[in-house]
Design a protein around this motif. Structure first.
Motif, PDB file in Angstrom:
ATOM      1  N   GLU A 241       0.824  -1.210   0.000  1.00  0.00           N
ATOM      2  CA  GLU A 241       0.000   0.000   0.000  1.00  0.00           C
ATOM      3  C   GLU A 241       0.859   1.261   0.000  1.00  0.00           C
ATOM      4  OE1 GLU A 241      -3.762  -0.343   2.582  1.00  0.00           O
ATOM      5  OE2 GLU A 241      -2.383  -1.837   3.420  1.00  0.00           O
ATOM      6  N   LEU A 242       2.017   1.194   0.600  1.00  0.00           N
ATOM      7  CA  LEU A 242       2.937   2.329   0.629  1.00  0.00           C
ATOM      8  C   LEU A 242       4.024   2.232  -0.434  1.00  0.00           C
ATOM      9  CD1 LEU A 242       3.485   2.972   4.442  1.00  0.00           C
ATOM     10  CD2 LEU A 242       2.992   4.731   2.745  1.00  0.00           C
ATOM     11  N   ASP A 243       4.086   1.080  -1.114  1.00  0.00           N
ATOM     12  CA  ASP A 243       5.178   0.798  -2.050  1.00  0.00           C
ATOM     13  C   ASP A 243       6.523   1.042  -1.351  1.00  0.00           C
ATOM     14  OD1 ASP A 243       6.492   0.075  -4.356  1.00  0.00           O
ATOM     15  OD2 ASP A 243       6.366   2.066  -5.262  1.00  0.00           O
ATOM     16  N   LEU A 244       6.680   0.400  -0.190  1.00  0.00           N
ATOM     17  CA  LEU A 244       7.852   0.635   0.651  1.00  0.00           C
ATOM     18  C   LEU A 244       8.445  -0.692   1.118  1.00  0.00           C
ATOM     19  CD1 LEU A 244       9.572   2.791   2.226  1.00  0.00           C
ATOM     20  CD2 LEU A 244       7.984   2.431   4.136  1.00  0.00           C
ATOM     21  N   TRP A 245       9.754  -0.851   0.952  1.00  0.00           N
ATOM     22  CA  TRP A 245      10.494  -2.007   1.442  1.00  0.00           C
ATOM     23  C   TRP A 245      11.124  -1.669   2.787  1.00  0.00           C
ATOM     24  CZ3 TRP A 245      10.875  -6.722  -1.192  1.00  0.00           C
ATOM     25  CH2 TRP A 245      10.342  -6.728  -2.489  1.00  0.00           C
ATOM     26  N   LEU A 246      11.285  -2.690   3.627  1.00  0.00           N
ATOM     27  CA  LEU A 246      11.854  -2.509   4.967  1.00  0.00           C
ATOM     28  C   LEU A 246      13.210  -3.201   5.041  1.00  0.00           C
ATOM     29  CD1 LEU A 246       8.629  -3.250   7.075  1.00  0.00           C
ATOM     30  CD2 LEU A 246       9.470  -1.020   6.282  1.00  0.00           C
ATOM     31  N   ASP A 247      14.285  -2.442   5.081  1.00  0.00           N
ATOM     32  CA  ASP A 247      15.652  -2.960   5.177  1.00  0.00           C
ATOM     33  C   ASP A 247      15.956  -4.048   4.141  1.00  0.00           C
ATOM     34  OD1 ASP A 247      16.823  -1.394   7.155  1.00  0.00           O
ATOM     35  OD2 ASP A 247      16.128  -2.666   8.791  1.00  0.00           O
TER      36      ASP A 247
END
Length: 349
Positions: free
Chosen positions: A31-37
């Motif tokens: 939904e945010l188009d965001l990867w975490l580390d």
């Protein structure tokens, strides 16, 4: 093909809104188009801290202000690629409110707290974190979240560190015993994080200290970023005057500079000092459980503080810790999958 896993909720929790999380060789919030580390470069990612195993050259990076400085100095990642934010100050992205919270791991280390404003569903990703006091990392600050994604490096019940004061006294004992034997004490710890913690401890006790150039460089960056309690570093050039401590990263233990010190004693600073045979495995004189991660009680404290509806474990003993949480009534799963399901039977006599 890369393996992809999506976490939903069991039937008894499906009426509660949650933020979608996908694991595809890394944690991804669609939904945010965001990867975490993530380990490999992505269009947009959150970097929790500036250790090499958490850093890649992403097109755009969300991070703390201190981490942005360290990324620039250590990895030459330009300011144009970093979206740096102060701790505790929220910003909005699409339909989400995002806040970076101190993780207590190393200087600048951050957790990311995300709230979907339409229904208040929330998520906290810890990255690497430490609950115990630190001289050089910002004090950790948890926040309640529906979904908790947490590291579990020391996720077994036997991983219980001594009190911080006890560990620090062990380091000081090692240093003073080395001086009494007319030997140079060498403390081995990562150039970013443990080196600054050890330096701050030595500085507090007025013990002259020399830093390997890699540790000295990171110390200067931490000072420039505003890290307190750090003196201007003095670099080790292969010679150590009497009564000086040397702080160096473990990988240079066999370097010419350190091998040139004939009268020395070495101590590895690591949470893995708790494991049997650690001294012989590292090839040092002593191992001291000086860690920048949470131990097992610290991991449990994290869960109790966040009060999540579901937990996703990442790094370390992920399956074991998730299984322990399920035995305590939490909905918990390893990010890597293959969790063993437990079946409980009521035996009638």
């Amino acid at each position: 093909q890369s393996r992809c896993k999506e976490w939903g909720l069991p039937h008894n929790l499906k009426h509660r809104p949650v933020i979608e999380v996908i694991y595809q060789k890394g944690l991804y919030l669609p939904e945010l188009d965001l990867w975490l580390d993530p380990r490999s470069p992505k269009p947009r990612a959150f970097i929790s801290h500036a250790h090499a195993d958490h850093v890649a050259r992403h097109s755009s990076t969300i991070c703390s202000e201190v981490t942005a400085r360290l990324l620039r100095d250590r990895f030459r990642i330009s300011a144009e690629r970093t979206d740096a934010h102060p701790f505790h100050s929220s910003f909005t992205d699409k339909n989400f409110r995002i806040t970076l919270l101190p993780a207590g791991h190393i200087a600048g280390s951050a957790m990311i707290h995300i709230t979907r404003m339409s229904d208040q569903a929330s998520l906290l990703y810890t990255g690497d974190f430490k609950n115990r006091p630190s001289r050089t990392a910002e004090p950790i600050a948890f926040a309640q979240a529906d979904t908790l994604i947490m590291e579990t490096t020391f996720g077994l019940p036997r991983h219980r560190f001594p009190e911080t004061s006890e560990v620090e006294n062990e380091i000081l004992r090692f240093v003073r015993e080395s001086f009494a034997q007319n030997k140079t004490p060498v403390l081995l710890g990562y150039s970013l994080g443990k080196s600054q913690e050890a330096l701050a401890l030595m500085h507090e006790h007025d013990i002259p200290t020399l830093l390997h150039p890699a540790a000295a460089s990171m110390t200067r960056s931490c000072i420039a970023a505003g890290t307190p309690q750090l003196p201007e570093p003095l670099e080790f050039d292969g010679h150590a005057p009497e009564g000086h401590v040397i702080i160096a990263p473990p990988h240079v233990m066999r370097s010419k500079k350190l091998l040139g010190l004939k009268a020395k004693r070495t101590a590895m600073l690591s949470g893995w000092a708790l494991q049997p045979g650690a001294k012989f495995r590292y090839g040092v004189d002593e191992v001291i459980p000086f860690s920048d991660h949470a131990d097992h009680p610290g991991l449990m404290h994290c869960v109790e503080s966040v009060r999540p509806k579901r937990v996703i474990t990442i790094h370390g003993y992920t399956r074991e810790f998730a299984a322990e949480l399920r035995s305590r009534g939490y909905e918990a799963w390893s990010a890597h999958g293959n969790d063993q399901l437990e079946f409980h039977f009521n035996r009638k006599s």
